[in-house]
Design an enzyme around this catalytic site. Structure first.
Site, PDB file in Angstrom:
ATOM      1  N   GLN A   1     -33.952  35.447 -75.625  1.00 32.35           N
ATOM      2  CA  GLN A   1     -35.208  36.170 -75.401  1.00 32.35           C
ATOM      3  C   GLN A   1     -35.539  36.066 -73.913  1.00 32.35           C
ATOM      4  O   GLN A   1     -35.636  34.959 -73.364  1.00 32.35           O
ATOM      5  CB  GLN A   1     -36.320  35.526 -76.240  1.00 32.35           C
ATOM      6  CG  GLN A   1     -36.107  35.658 -77.738  1.00 32.35           C
ATOM      7  CD  GLN A   1     -36.536  37.017 -78.250  1.00 32.35           C
ATOM      8  OE1 GLN A   1     -37.725  37.305 -78.376  1.00 32.35           O
ATOM      9  NE2 GLN A   1     -35.574  37.891 -78.543  1.00 32.35           N
TER      10      GLN A   1
ATOM     11  N   GLU B   1     -41.200  30.196 -88.106  1.00 26.07           N
ATOM     12  CA  GLU B   1     -40.448  31.014 -87.154  1.00 26.07           C
ATOM     13  C   GLU B   1     -38.983  30.595 -87.195  1.00 26.07           C
ATOM     14  O   GLU B   1     -38.657  29.472 -87.568  1.00 26.07           O
ATOM     15  CB  GLU B   1     -40.993  30.825 -85.727  1.00 26.07           C
ATOM     16  CG  GLU B   1     -42.418  31.331 -85.548  1.00 26.07           C
ATOM     17  CD  GLU B   1     -42.868  31.336 -84.092  1.00 26.07           C
ATOM     18  OE1 GLU B   1     -43.397  32.363 -83.639  1.00 26.07           O
ATOM     19  OE2 GLU B   1     -42.700  30.310 -83.406  1.00 26.07           O
TER      20      GLU B   1
ATOM     21  N   ARG C   1     -40.590  37.823 -89.210  1.00 25.38           N
ATOM     22  CA  ARG C   1     -39.640  37.909 -88.096  1.00 25.38           C
ATOM     23  C   ARG C   1     -38.519  36.872 -88.154  1.00 25.38           C
ATOM     24  O   ARG C   1     -38.551  35.941 -88.929  1.00 25.38           O
ATOM     25  CB  ARG C   1     -40.386  37.778 -86.770  1.00 25.38           C
ATOM     26  CG  ARG C   1     -41.217  36.528 -86.602  1.00 25.38           C
ATOM     27  CD  ARG C   1     -41.941  36.575 -85.245  1.00 25.38           C
ATOM     28  NE  ARG C   1     -42.727  35.385 -84.997  1.00 25.38           N
ATOM     29  CZ  ARG C   1     -44.004  35.223 -85.346  1.00 25.38           C
ATOM     30  NH1 ARG C   1     -44.654  36.199 -85.968  1.00 25.38           N
ATOM     31  NH2 ARG C   1     -44.639  34.100 -85.088  1.00 25.38           N
ATOM     32  N   ASP C   2     -37.535  37.110 -87.281  1.00 22.96           N
ATOM     33  CA  ASP C   2     -36.443  36.173 -86.983  1.00 22.96           C
ATOM     34  C   ASP C   2     -35.410  36.040 -88.111  1.00 22.96           C
ATOM     35  O   ASP C   2     -35.227  34.953 -88.675  1.00 22.96           O
ATOM     36  CB  ASP C   2     -37.000  34.784 -86.604  1.00 22.96           C
ATOM     37  CG  ASP C   2     -38.111  34.859 -85.556  1.00 22.96           C
ATOM     38  OD1 ASP C   2     -38.134  35.844 -84.803  1.00 22.96           O
ATOM     39  OD2 ASP C   2     -38.953  33.941 -85.516  1.00 22.96           O
TER      40      ASP C   2
ATOM     41  N   ASP D   1     -44.693  27.176 -86.048  1.00 17.63           N
ATOM     42  CA  ASP D   1     -45.493  27.786 -85.001  1.00 17.63           C
ATOM     43  C   ASP D   1     -46.694  26.899 -84.631  1.00 17.63           C
ATOM     44  O   ASP D   1     -47.068  26.802 -83.469  1.00 17.63           O
ATOM     45  CB  ASP D   1     -45.977  29.149 -85.517  1.00 17.63           C
ATOM     46  CG  ASP D   1     -46.498  30.028 -84.406  1.00 17.63           C
ATOM     47  OD1 ASP D   1     -46.214  29.743 -83.238  1.00 17.63           O
ATOM     48  OD2 ASP D   1     -47.204  31.011 -84.716  1.00 17.63           O
TER      49      ASP D   1
ATOM     50  N   ASP E   1     -36.232  31.858 -76.970  1.00 17.68           N
ATOM     51  CA  ASP E   1     -35.280  31.518 -78.034  1.00 17.68           C
ATOM     52  C   ASP E   1     -33.812  31.894 -77.774  1.00 17.68           C
ATOM     53  O   ASP E   1     -33.525  32.991 -77.302  1.00 17.68           O
ATOM     54  CB  ASP E   1     -35.648  32.252 -79.337  1.00 17.68           C
ATOM     55  CG  ASP E   1     -37.099  32.135 -79.699  1.00 17.68           C
ATOM     56  OD1 ASP E   1     -37.852  31.462 -78.988  1.00 17.68           O
ATOM     57  OD2 ASP E   1     -37.488  32.752 -80.716  1.00 17.68           O
TER      58      ASP E   1
ATOM     59  N   TRP F   1     -44.001  34.799 -70.653  1.00 18.59           N
ATOM     60  CA  TRP F   1     -43.506  35.542 -71.810  1.00 18.59           C
ATOM     61  C   TRP F   1     -43.994  36.999 -71.769  1.00 18.59           C
ATOM     62  O   TRP F   1     -45.127  37.271 -71.417  1.00 18.59           O
ATOM     63  CB  TRP F   1     -43.983  34.861 -73.100  1.00 18.59           C
ATOM     64  CG  TRP F   1     -43.416  35.491 -74.338  1.00 18.59           C
ATOM     65  CD1 TRP F   1     -42.245  35.175 -74.948  1.00 18.59           C
ATOM     66  CD2 TRP F   1     -43.989  36.562 -75.084  1.00 18.59           C
ATOM     67  NE1 TRP F   1     -42.046  35.982 -76.034  1.00 18.59           N
ATOM     68  CE2 TRP F   1     -43.096  36.843 -76.142  1.00 18.59           C
ATOM     69  CE3 TRP F   1     -45.154  37.319 -74.964  1.00 18.59           C
ATOM     70  CZ2 TRP F   1     -43.351  37.844 -77.090  1.00 18.59           C
ATOM     71  CZ3 TRP F   1     -45.405  38.323 -75.905  1.00 18.59           C
ATOM     72  CH2 TRP F   1     -44.505  38.569 -76.962  1.00 18.59           C
TER      73      TRP F   1
ATOM     74  N   TRP G   1     -37.289  41.115 -80.507  1.00 15.35           N
ATOM     75  CA  TRP G   1     -37.496  39.690 -80.728  1.00 15.35           C
ATOM     76  C   TRP G   1     -36.286  39.048 -81.397  1.00 15.35           C
ATOM     77  O   TRP G   1     -35.253  39.677 -81.570  1.00 15.35           O
ATOM     78  CB  TRP G   1     -38.792  39.469 -81.529  1.00 15.35           C
ATOM     79  CG  TRP G   1     -40.033  39.775 -80.720  1.00 15.35           C
ATOM     80  CD1 TRP G   1     -40.101  40.423 -79.515  1.00 15.35           C
ATOM     81  CD2 TRP G   1     -41.388  39.435 -81.066  1.00 15.35           C
ATOM     82  NE1 TRP G   1     -41.405  40.497 -79.089  1.00 15.35           N
ATOM     83  CE2 TRP G   1     -42.208  39.898 -80.019  1.00 15.35           C
ATOM     84  CE3 TRP G   1     -41.966  38.785 -82.156  1.00 15.35           C
ATOM     85  CZ2 TRP G   1     -43.594  39.729 -80.038  1.00 15.35           C
ATOM     86  CZ3 TRP G   1     -43.351  38.612 -82.188  1.00 15.35           C
ATOM     87  CH2 TRP G   1     -44.155  39.085 -81.123  1.00 15.35           C
ATOM     88  N   SER G   2     -36.462  37.791 -81.794  1.00 11.67           N
ATOM     89  CA  SER G   2     -35.311  36.963 -82.181  1.00 11.67           C
ATOM     90  C   SER G   2     -34.544  37.447 -83.396  1.00 11.67           C
ATOM     91  O   SER G   2     -35.087  38.123 -84.281  1.00 11.67           O
ATOM     92  CB  SER G   2     -35.769  35.523 -82.395  1.00 11.67           C
ATOM     93  OG  SER G   2     -35.987  34.946 -81.135  1.00 11.67           O
TER      94      SER G   2
HETATM   95  C1  FRU Z   1     -40.304  31.849 -81.293  1.00 12.43           C
HETATM   96  C2  FRU Z   1     -40.737  33.309 -81.261  1.00 12.43           C
HETATM   97  C3  FRU Z   1     -40.128  34.082 -82.424  1.00 12.43           C
HETATM   98  C4  FRU Z   1     -40.139  35.489 -81.909  1.00 12.43           C
HETATM   99  C5  FRU Z   1     -39.839  35.298 -80.439  1.00 12.43           C
HETATM  100  C6  FRU Z   1     -40.515  36.270 -79.523  1.00 12.43           C
HETATM  101  O1  FRU Z   1     -40.397  31.240 -80.044  1.00 12.43           O
HETATM  102  O2  FRU Z   1     -42.139  33.402 -81.274  1.00 12.43           O
HETATM  103  O3  FRU Z   1     -40.815  33.920 -83.638  1.00 12.43           O
HETATM  104  O4  FRU Z   1     -39.200  36.300 -82.531  1.00 12.43           O
HETATM  105  O5  FRU Z   1     -40.240  33.981 -80.111  1.00 12.43           O
HETATM  106  O6  FRU Z   1     -40.079  36.120 -78.205  1.00 12.43           O
END
Ligand code: FRU
Length: 534
Positions: A38, A202, A147-148, A235, A22, A46, A81-82
Site C-alpha cells: 500500500q 482487518e 475489506r482485505d 483495527d 500493508d 496515508w 486497498w489491501s
Molecule cells: C490496514 C488497512 C486495511 C486497508 C488498507 C488501506 O492497515 O486499513 O484494512 O485495506 O490498510 O490502506
C-alpha cells in the site's frame, strides 16, 4: 527528500520516499519473489493508495517496478486497498484486492497478469466484471467494513474459498465466499469465524501449518497432519493476533483450540509494532513466509519532514512450535548473507552490575545473537500473581531498575555517554517451584527527542531457564530493532530515533543490571551490508 537521513534503513524494505503501509499479495512466480504494498505516490502520509511493486531473487535485495494496480475502474476509483495473491493449480497468479467505489463502498476486485511469460509481471489487467463481491441490502454487509481478501484455498469439492475482514457492530467477522470459477463468488451463510467485541478484523490471514515439521505447506493443502492459523489485525488496538485451531471442512468453519483466543489477551506475532501482516507459501524452499508492516513511532510532522513513513519487517519463516500451542518465527536465512565483519566474544560470566561493549562492528546496522545460561537462581525475585500484564511490568521495571535475576541482555543504539540506548532484556522471577521469564524492549531512553512514542513493550517467554539456554537475537537497522527471544517464541519490534547514537556513533553492549550473575554462553555480532532496496 531531506539530505540528512539517519533513520533510513540499510537492509529493511522501504520505498525510496513517501508513505507505505500493508504488505500485499506476496508470492513467488517463476523463481522470482514479488512484493506489493500500500503506497501513497504523493506524500509521506496515508492517502491516494495504489499497489506499488518490487521483485527480488533473495527477499533481501529489491528492484522497484511501476505500480501494479492503481485506480482506473469505477470499482476502485477511490483507492486500491489491501489484498492477496493466489497461485492457481495451472501456475497462474491472480490477485484479489479491495477497491473503493464511487460511493466509497468497499468492494472486492480481481486482477490478472497481462503476460504470463514475463517473470516480472509488470502489467496487470483488471477484470471487466469487477466488483466480484460487494455489499448489498440483501447480504447486509457493512459497506465501510468489508475489506482485505486473503489468499484463496480450494476445497475437496473443487470450489474456491476466500475470507474478507468485516464487522457487525462490535463483532469481528471473517466473511466467507465460495466460487467454482474464481470469478463468480457467493457469500456463505456463515462466516468462517467471528469474535465478540473485537471490533473490525482487518487483513485476515488463514493458512495451514504442519503438526510435525517446520516445513511450510500450500494454502490449499489437505492432510490429517495440519493445524490452521487464523490471524486478524485488530483495527482497535493495531496489533496482529492469531489463534491455532482446526478447520472443519464439512461446515467450513474454523474452531480455535481450547484456550486460544482471538482478542486482546491472545497470542501476537509481535509484542511491539507489527501490523496488517500476511503470509505466503514459498514453493521453491517449502517454507511459509510472513511479511508485516512496521509504522513509525515519530510524529506526522517528522514523517513529512523526512519525506517517508513505514518499513517492512524482515520476512520471517513461520512454523508450529512442538507444543502445538504457538508459532515460531525466525528471520529468513537469506538475511545472513548480509553479515560481514563478525565480532565474537568468548563465553563469560556477566556479573551483577556489569556491562561489556561489543566492539569492531557497525552497531547502527547489525545482527546480534546472545545466549545465557543461568546456574544460580537464588537471586530471583518472587513472582507476584497479580502481574498479568507483561508490557506493564516491563514499563514499571525498565532497564534502569535493578533486579535480582535481571535485567540482563543487550543495549543497542547506545550513545557513548549512555544518554541514549534501547534495552532488550530478560528478567527471571521465581513462581513456586518454577521460573517465569519476562522479555522486554525498553525504548524509554532511546532518544533525547521527546516527540517520539517511546512506549516499552514486553511479553512472557515460554522457556524453562533451568534446563534451557535463554537466547536473544536482535536485528538493528538505524531506526528499527527487531528482537527474537527463545529462538522465535517471542518477537518484539521497536522503532527508535536516536539523536546521538546514529551511524558511526552507535554502540552495542551486553549488560546485566541484576544482583545475581548470569553466564553469557555465546555472543556473536555482525555488521550488516547495505542491501540494494528500490
Ligand atoms: C490496514 C488497512 C486495511 C486497508 C488498507 C488501506 O492497515 O486499513 O484494512 O485495506 O490498510 O490502506
Amino acid at each position: 527528500l531531506k539530505t540528512h537521513q539517519p533513520y533510513r534503513t540499510g537492509y529493511h524494505f522501504q520505498p525510496r520516499k513517501n508513505w507505505m503501509n500493508d504488505p500485499n499479495g506476496p508470492m513467488i512466480y517463476k523463481g522470482l519473489y514479488h512484493f506489493f504494498y500500500q503506497y501513497n505516490p504523493h506524500g509521506a502520509v496515508w492517502g491516494n493508495i495504489v499497489w506499488a511493486h518490487s521483485t527480488s531473487t533473495d527477499l533481501v535485495n529489491w528492484t522497484p517496478h511501476k505500480y501494479a494496480i492503481s485506480p482506473s475502474q469505477p470499482a476502485d476509483i477511490n483507492g486500491c486497498w489491501s489484498g492477496s495473491a493466489t497461485i492457481l493449480p495451472n501456475g497462474k497468479p491472480v490477485i484479489l484486492y479491495t477497491g473503493i467505489d464511487p460511493q466509497n463502498k468497499q468492494v472486492q476486485n480481481m486482477a490478472v497478469p497481462k503476460n504470463l511469460s514475463d517473470p516480472f509481471l509488470l502489467e496487470w489487467t483488471k477484470l471487466s466484471q469487477n466488483p466480484l463481491m460487494e455489499p448489498t441490502t440483501i447480504n447486509s454487509i457493512n459497506a465501510s467494513s468489508f475489506r482485505d481478501p486473503t489468499t484463496a484455498w480450494q476445497g475437496t469439492d473443487g470450489r474456491w474459498r476466500v475470507i474478507i475482514g468485516s464487522k457487525i457492530k462490535r463483532k469481528g467477522l471473517a466473511i466467507l465466499y465460495r466460487s467454482k470459477d474464481f470469478v463468480r463468488w457467493t457469500k456463505a451463510q456463515h462466516p468462517l469465524h467471528s469474535g465478540k467485541n473485537t471490533g473490525m478484523w482487518e487483513c485476515p490471514d488463514f493458512f495451514p501449518v504442519s503438526i510435525n515439521s517446520s516445513t511450510g505447506v500450500d494454502t490449499s493443502s489437505i492432510s490429517k497432519t495440519l493445524k490452521y492459523v487464523l490471524k486478524l489485525s485488530l483495527d482497535d488496538t493495531k496489533h496482529d493476533y492469531y489463534t491455532i485451531g482446526s478447520y472443519n471442512r464439512e461446515k467450513d468453519t474454523y474452531v480455535p483450540d481450547k484456550g486460544s483466543v482471538d482478542n486482546d489477551s491472545g497470542l501476537r506475532y509481535d509484542y511491539g509494532k507489527f501490523y496488517a501482516s500476511k503470509t505466503f507459501f514459498d514453493n521453491a524452499k517449502n517454507r511459509r513466509i510472513l511479511w508485516g508492516w512496521i509504522n513509525e513511532s515519530s510524529s506526522v510532522e517528522h514523517d513529512i519532514e523526512k519525506g517517508w513513513s513505514g518499513v517492512q519487517a524482515i520476512p520471517r519463516n513461520v512454523w508450529l512450535d512442538k507444543s502445538g500451542k504457538q508459532l515460531l518465527q525466525w528471520p529468513i536465512a537469506e538475511i545472513e548473507k548480509q553479515r560481514i565483519k563478525p565480532g565474537h566474544m568468548s563465553s563469560r560470566e556477566l556479573k551483577g552490575g556489569s556491562k561489556v561493549e561489543v566492539g569492531g562492528i557497525t552497531a547502527s546496522q547489525a545482527d546480534v545473537e546472545i545466549s545465557f545460561k543461568i546456574s544460580d537462581f537464588k537471586k530471583a525475585e518472587v513472582f507476584d500473581e497479580s502481574w498479568s500484564n507483561p508490557q506493564l511490568l516491563c514499563s514499571q521495571r525498565g532497564a534502569s531498575v535493578k533486579g535480582g535475576l535481571g535485567p540482563f541482555g543487550l543495549m543497542v543504539l547506545a550513545s557513548k555517554g549512555m544518554e541514549e540506548y534501547t534495552a532488550v532484556f530478560f528478567r527471571i522471577f521465581k513462581r513456586q517451584t518454577k521460573y517465569v521469564v519476562l522479555m522486554c524492549s525498553d525504548q524509554s531512553r532511546s532518544s533525547l527527542d521527546n516527540d517520539n512514542d517511546k512506549t516499552t513493550y514486553g511479553a512472557f517467554l515460554d522457556v524453562d531457564p533451568v534446563h534451557e539456554k535463554l537466547s536473544l537475537r536482535s536485528l538493528i537497522d538505524h531506526s528499527i530493532v527487531e528482537s527474537f527471544g527463545g529462538g522465535g517464541k517471542v518477537c518484539i519490534t521497536a522503532r527508535v530515533y536516536p539523536t546521538l547514537a546514529i551511524d558511526g556513533e552507535a554502540h552495542l553492549y551486553a549488560f546485566n543490571k541484576g544482583t545475581g550473575s548470569v553466564g553469557m554462553t555465546t555472543l556473536r555480532a555482525w555488521s550488516m551490508k547495505k542491501a540494494k532496496i528500490n
